[in-house]
Design a protein around this motif. Structure first.
Motif, PDB file in Angstrom:
ATOM      1  N   ALA A 192    -129.668 -60.300 -42.829  1.00 33.93           N
ATOM      2  CA  ALA A 192    -130.358 -59.777 -44.002  1.00 33.93           C
ATOM      3  C   ALA A 192    -131.525 -60.680 -44.363  1.00 33.93           C
ATOM      4  O   ALA A 192    -131.456 -61.897 -44.190  1.00 33.93           O
ATOM      5  CB  ALA A 192    -129.386 -59.681 -45.179  1.00 33.93           C
ATOM      6  N   VAL A 200    -125.542 -58.930 -46.233  1.00 37.35           N
ATOM      7  CA  VAL A 200    -125.322 -57.487 -46.141  1.00 37.35           C
ATOM      8  C   VAL A 200    -124.126 -57.203 -45.239  1.00 37.35           C
ATOM      9  O   VAL A 200    -123.925 -57.865 -44.222  1.00 37.35           O
ATOM     10  CB  VAL A 200    -126.591 -56.749 -45.638  1.00 37.35           C
ATOM     11  N   LYS A 246    -122.059 -53.778 -43.508  1.00 37.65           N
ATOM     12  CA  LYS A 246    -122.322 -52.387 -43.152  1.00 37.65           C
ATOM     13  C   LYS A 246    -121.079 -51.725 -42.577  1.00 37.65           C
ATOM     14  O   LYS A 246    -120.302 -52.352 -41.867  1.00 37.65           O
ATOM     15  CB  LYS A 246    -123.450 -52.309 -42.119  1.00 37.65           C
ATOM     16  N   TYR A 263    -124.196 -49.643 -46.910  1.00 37.19           N
ATOM     17  CA  TYR A 263    -124.616 -51.050 -46.941  1.00 37.19           C
ATOM     18  C   TYR A 263    -124.227 -51.650 -48.286  1.00 37.19           C
ATOM     19  O   TYR A 263    -124.413 -51.017 -49.327  1.00 37.19           O
ATOM     20  CB  TYR A 263    -126.133 -51.180 -46.777  1.00 37.19           C
ATOM     21  N   ILE A 293    -125.137 -55.138 -50.382  1.00 43.23           N
ATOM     22  CA  ILE A 293    -126.039 -56.281 -50.371  1.00 43.23           C
ATOM     23  C   ILE A 293    -125.716 -57.188 -51.552  1.00 43.23           C
ATOM     24  O   ILE A 293    -125.613 -56.722 -52.691  1.00 43.23           O
ATOM     25  CB  ILE A 293    -127.509 -55.814 -50.427  1.00 43.23           C
ATOM     26  N   THR A 318    -126.715 -47.544 -50.295  1.00 39.77           N
ATOM     27  CA  THR A 318    -126.910 -48.990 -50.383  1.00 39.77           C
ATOM     28  C   THR A 318    -126.443 -49.444 -51.759  1.00 39.77           C
ATOM     29  O   THR A 318    -126.931 -48.937 -52.773  1.00 39.77           O
ATOM     30  CB  THR A 318    -128.381 -49.377 -50.176  1.00 39.77           C
ATOM     31  N   TYR A 355    -125.702 -52.551 -54.541  1.00 44.25           N
ATOM     32  CA  TYR A 355    -126.106 -53.871 -54.994  1.00 44.25           C
ATOM     33  C   TYR A 355    -125.075 -54.335 -56.021  1.00 44.25           C
ATOM     34  O   TYR A 355    -124.206 -53.575 -56.436  1.00 44.25           O
ATOM     35  CB  TYR A 355    -127.503 -53.824 -55.633  1.00 44.25           C
TER      36      TYR A 355
END
Length: 161
Positions: free
Chosen positions: A20, A26, A28, A45, A47, A115, A117
């Motif tokens: 990353a 990250v 996956k 993903y 992160i 994705t 966060y």
């Protein structure tokens, strides 16, 4: 930067570390989805700024992924309504405006990716679509928890290195 070696077992599969940028980490996984709006592999993903996943982040991600079909429909409807309400901002051409009235099952976006966060912020990206703003990186819906908050035009984004 290289991620650490750990993996995490989630309810939807094994999350594996990948490289990353920007001092981030990250993980996956890919899920297989069979849904009327999309069938195929969906990349997931996660992160973080830390070299581990928090139990809260993992739990939240599992809840969203368990309902990915519903979120896909919610995202497509949100994009459709946002583009219809503000076609100039999103550079929707006269020819593309006809797509704003189609049934959601025919809405011209494909290849969803999720994705996540930290702090229950995440996005559903549709990597391809027939709208000119989808070239080259797609279009995304950003969420805070379970609420869509914006449509993100990614045409001017920089590729990840």
């Amino acid at each position: 930067m290289t991620n650490p070696a750990p993996t995490y077992q989630s309810a939807f599969g094994l999350l594996q570390a990948e490289a990353a940028p920007d001092d981030q980490f990250v993980w996956k996984a890919d899920i297989s989805l069979q849904h009327p709006l999309f069938s195929g592999q969906v990349p997931i993903y996660l992160i973080t700024k830390e070299a581990h996943l928090s139990p809260d982040m993992l739990r939240f991600t599992e809840q969203v992924v368990a309902n990915v079909g519903e979120y896909m429909e919610k995202s497509l409807l949100f994009i459709q309504q946002t583009l219809a309400n503000d076609p100039e901002t999103y550079k929707i051409t006269t020819a593309e405006r006809a797509w704003l009235d189609v049934d959601i099952s025919e809405f011209p976006l494909e290849f969803p990716q999720l994705t996540f966060y930290e702090s229950e912020e995440w996005m559903m990206l549709f990597a391809e679509g027939r709208f000119q703003i989808c070239d080259p990186f797609g279009i995304a819906v950003s969420y805070r928890s379970t609420v869509p908050v914006s449509v993100d035009n990614l045409e001017d984004s920089e590729p990840m290195e």
